[in-house]
Design an enzyme around this catalytic site. Structure first.
Site, short mmCIF file in Angstrom:
data_model
loop_
_atom_site.label_atom_id
_atom_site.label_comp_id
_atom_site.label_asym_id
_atom_site.label_seq_id
_atom_site.Cartn_x
_atom_site.Cartn_y
_atom_site.Cartn_z
N TYR A 77 -23.64 35.43 26.89
CA TYR A 77 -23.75 33.99 26.63
C TYR A 77 -25.08 33.69 25.94
O TYR A 77 -26.14 34.10 26.42
CB TYR A 77 -23.64 33.24 27.95
CG TYR A 77 -23.67 31.73 27.85
CD1 TYR A 77 -23.31 31.06 26.69
CD2 TYR A 77 -24.06 30.96 28.94
CE1 TYR A 77 -23.33 29.68 26.62
CE2 TYR A 77 -24.07 29.57 28.88
CZ TYR A 77 -23.71 28.94 27.72
OH TYR A 77 -23.74 27.57 27.64
N CYS A 78 -25.02 32.99 24.80
CA CYS A 78 -26.22 32.54 24.09
C CYS A 78 -27.09 33.75 23.75
O CYS A 78 -26.63 34.71 23.13
CB CYS A 78 -26.95 31.50 24.92
SG CYS A 78 -28.30 30.66 24.06
N LEU A 79 -28.38 33.75 24.14
CA LEU A 79 -29.26 34.89 23.84
C LEU A 79 -28.74 36.17 24.47
O LEU A 79 -28.95 37.26 23.94
CB LEU A 79 -30.68 34.62 24.35
CG LEU A 79 -31.40 33.36 23.89
CD1 LEU A 79 -32.83 33.37 24.38
CD2 LEU A 79 -31.35 33.21 22.40
N LEU B 9 -20.24 34.44 23.73
CA LEU B 9 -20.07 33.03 24.08
C LEU B 9 -21.22 32.23 23.49
O LEU B 9 -22.36 32.33 23.95
CB LEU B 9 -20.02 32.85 25.59
CG LEU B 9 -19.01 33.71 26.36
CD1 LEU B 9 -19.16 33.50 27.86
CD2 LEU B 9 -17.60 33.40 25.91
N GLY C 229 -25.68 37.05 24.59
CA GLY C 229 -24.71 37.61 23.65
C GLY C 229 -25.37 38.31 22.49
O GLY C 229 -24.89 39.36 22.02
#
Length: 601
Positions: free
Chosen positions: A334-336, A362, A338
């Site tokens: 998720y975010c960083l 994500l 990912g």
């Protein structure tokens, strides 16, 4: 080396004409001067909330010089002001005379709700807000479309002008906000008294007083949020790895590893039981593991991106492989998280490590060329400024990070909040997402410096220049199927930037575009009203479809994207079998979830 240093017998200095001005200084002086410069920047940063004055001045001068050298553009602005002034005056005259059925001179943007109440449609408040909207429109024209101004500087100047205008909005002041005036009359000024109490409470906390109860009071980590049952099965200097207890008698053999961003506490994906992605996956027969990042302090200043990859993603994969041996792992970031996961996956592919059964990103970017409005705060000057602030304290503080994200949505996150708290005297009602949002984390000096320099400024990952263990890695080496999820209103990872993963890899990519923002669009549990998504799969050998065309031709589906993603995971998983032991046979679990690291302040 000049003569004075070459010959110690020389008692008098060499003539000025013979002194080399480019001669290197002795070692202590550059260190001292650099430290002095960094210290000054760090002190300034506390006053500017981390914004580089040099970056702002350069952008302003770029715009101003080019505008002054563009008589055509200036003439266009004068003509625009003259053409719009007369209709605005006629509107003001009609409103003052009490004429009914007057159409607004300028319609606010769809997301602008500052002037939505009926009170704003009465004189003189209708004239006030229409004049303000016209000023916003005129300054937008003035700060954009000036030939010769760099794209980055134009965006910075337009953003700065918008921030200044937002600060001066008539909705922000007692005497020009009819909603506040009405509340003041009806409540006999009690709203202002409560607002003063709220202001003094905030001031007390900002000055270092005891923490007042947050607006999301009542949400306790481990009881109300982050409460899915599980065990901590690994702890090292940087992470705790949580294995969640099975909720079904049989599970898919391939476990799911979730890598959250280290800028946030992991339980954004394990909020309340009703909207926990972790609980939802577990209840559908998946064995789920979650990384919980340590909240770093000054002692962790030298932890870099390689440490986050090695002690984070790779350590978690090794532990999972020991607990559930011989099967592939579905990894989701998720975010960083990912972005880090994609780096780790590229490094694994280069080394012939094929443990990943699939890769899910994500709201995570791998190409930072079009990273959205956050790029307003990222250029060489700004990054240097942030580096010096982090150098001084060893990390980037939560308040310094939050300030930039709040400015991106200042109307919603700053000014409207101030009006409600200080003028209307309201106390916001807390929810689980607000509780999580207030529970921010820090970022180490070295890691954040490398992240900004290598990814945002140089875009090394997308260009095949990012190194893992000293060797460049390429996303094209990844062969595991990819599912990428973007959200329609994402200001942090714009969905068109997330969509680029299809250009950067040579594997099948399923892209999901979900309705919502960076957080609320991801936390989109089934049954959530008003949710929808689009989904399609691009095979490796299919022709490229650009993002805008993809959005137009891909059908929209009502409901939560969680269900489509879980079906995607299930298609790439084996038949169900008895769940694995908690912690495996090699090591006993350390403690119950949520562990220790998530509680660190």
């Amino acid at each position: 080396m000049n003569e004075l240093h070459a010959n110690p017998k020389v008692a008098s200095p060499a003539p000025l004409a013979h002194v080399r001005l480019d001669a290197p200084a002795t070692a202590p002086f550059p260190i001292f001067t650099e430290s002095a410069d960094r210290l000054v920047h760090a002190m300034q940063g506390r006053l500017t909330n981390g914004v580089s004055p040099a970056s702002m001045v350069l952008a302003y001068l770029d715009w101003l010089v080019h505008l002054a050298n563009s008589p055509g553009k200036m003439g266009e602005l004068v003509q625009n002001a003259a053409a719009k002034s007369l209709p605005l005056l006629r509107y003001a005259q009609s409103s003052a005379l009490g004429l009914r059925g007057i159409d607004p001179f300028i319609e606010p943007l769809a997301h602008d709700s500052r002037f939505a109440s009926p009170q704003w449609q009465t004189f003189p408040f209708d004239v006030l807000h229409q004049s303000f909207l016209y000023a916003e429109q005129w300054w937008h024209y003035a700060t954009t479309g000036v030939r010769g101004v760099s794209r980055h500087h134009e965006a910075v100047v337009e953003f700065a002008a918008r921030q200044l205008l937002d600060m001066m909005s008539p909705s922000n002041f007692l005497g020009t906000n009819p909603d506040v005036l009405k509340a003041t009359v009806e409540q006999g000024g009690q709203n202002l008294a409560r607002g003063m109490e709220n202001f003094l409470d905030l001031l007390h906390r900002q000055m270092g007083g005891p923490e007042a109860k947050p607006s999301a009071d009542g949400f306790v980590v481990g009881r109300d949020v982050a409460c899915t049952p599980g065990k901590v099965v690994l702890r090292n200097r940087l992470i705790e790895l949580i294995q969640y207890a099975p909720a079904t008698g049989a599970v898919h053999p391939e476990p799911v590893l979730i890598v959250p961003a280290w800028i946030m506490k992991y339980y954004i994906l394990d909020l309340s039981p009703c909207n926990s992605l972790v609980r939802w996956l577990v209840e559908r027969g998946h064995t789920v593991f979650m990384i919980s990042w340590k909240n770093p302090d000054a002692e962790d200043r030298d932890l870099g991106m390689s440490d986050y990859r090695r002690l984070g993603v790779m350590a978690a994969l090794d532990a999972i492989s020991a607990i559930v041996p011989g099967v592939g792992i579905h990894a989701a970031g998720y975010c960083l998280g990912g972005t880090l996961l994609s780096i780790a996956a590229a490094g694994m592919a280069k080394d012939g490590d094929h443990r990943l059964a699939s890769l899910t990103l994500l709201a995570a970017q791998t190409d930072f060329e079009d990273a959205g409005e956050i790029l307003l705060f990222i250029d060489e000057s700004q990054v240097t400024y942030l580096e010096d602030m982090m150098w001084n304290q060893g990390y980037l503080d939560t308040k310094q990070m939050a300030g930039a994200f709040q400015l991106l949505r200042s109307n919603d996150l700053i000014w409207s909040q101030m009006v409600r708290r200080f003028l209307l005297g309201e106390t916001p009602h807390g929810n689980d997402l607000m509780a999580w949002n207030a529970d921010a984390t820090r970022m180490p000096y070295r890691m954040h410096t490398e992240y900004l320099q290598r990814l945002f400024l140089r875009n090394e990952l997308a260009k095949g220049r990012y190194t893992v263990d000293g060797r460049p890695v390429a996303l094209t080496d990844i062969r595991a199927p990819i599912c990428a999820v973007g959200t329609t209103k994402d200001h942090v990872a714009p969905w068109r930037s997330v969509y680029k993963i299809g250009l950067l890899t040579d594997t099948d990519v399923t892209f999901i575009l979900a309705k919502g923002g960076h957080n609320a669009g991801i936390i989109s549990e089934p049954g959530h009203a008003g949710r929808s998504y689009q989904i399609s799969t691009h095979k490796d050998l299919d022709h490229y479809v650009d993002a805008d065309s993809w959005e137009q031709v891909t059908p929209r589906r009502e409901g939560s994207w969680w269900e489509a993603w879980q079906a995607w995971l299930a298609e790439r998983s084996g038949p169900r079998m008895p769940p694995p032991p908690m912690g495996g046979e090699a090591a006993a679990p350390l403690m119950d979830a949520p562990g220790l690291y998530v509680l660190m302040r």
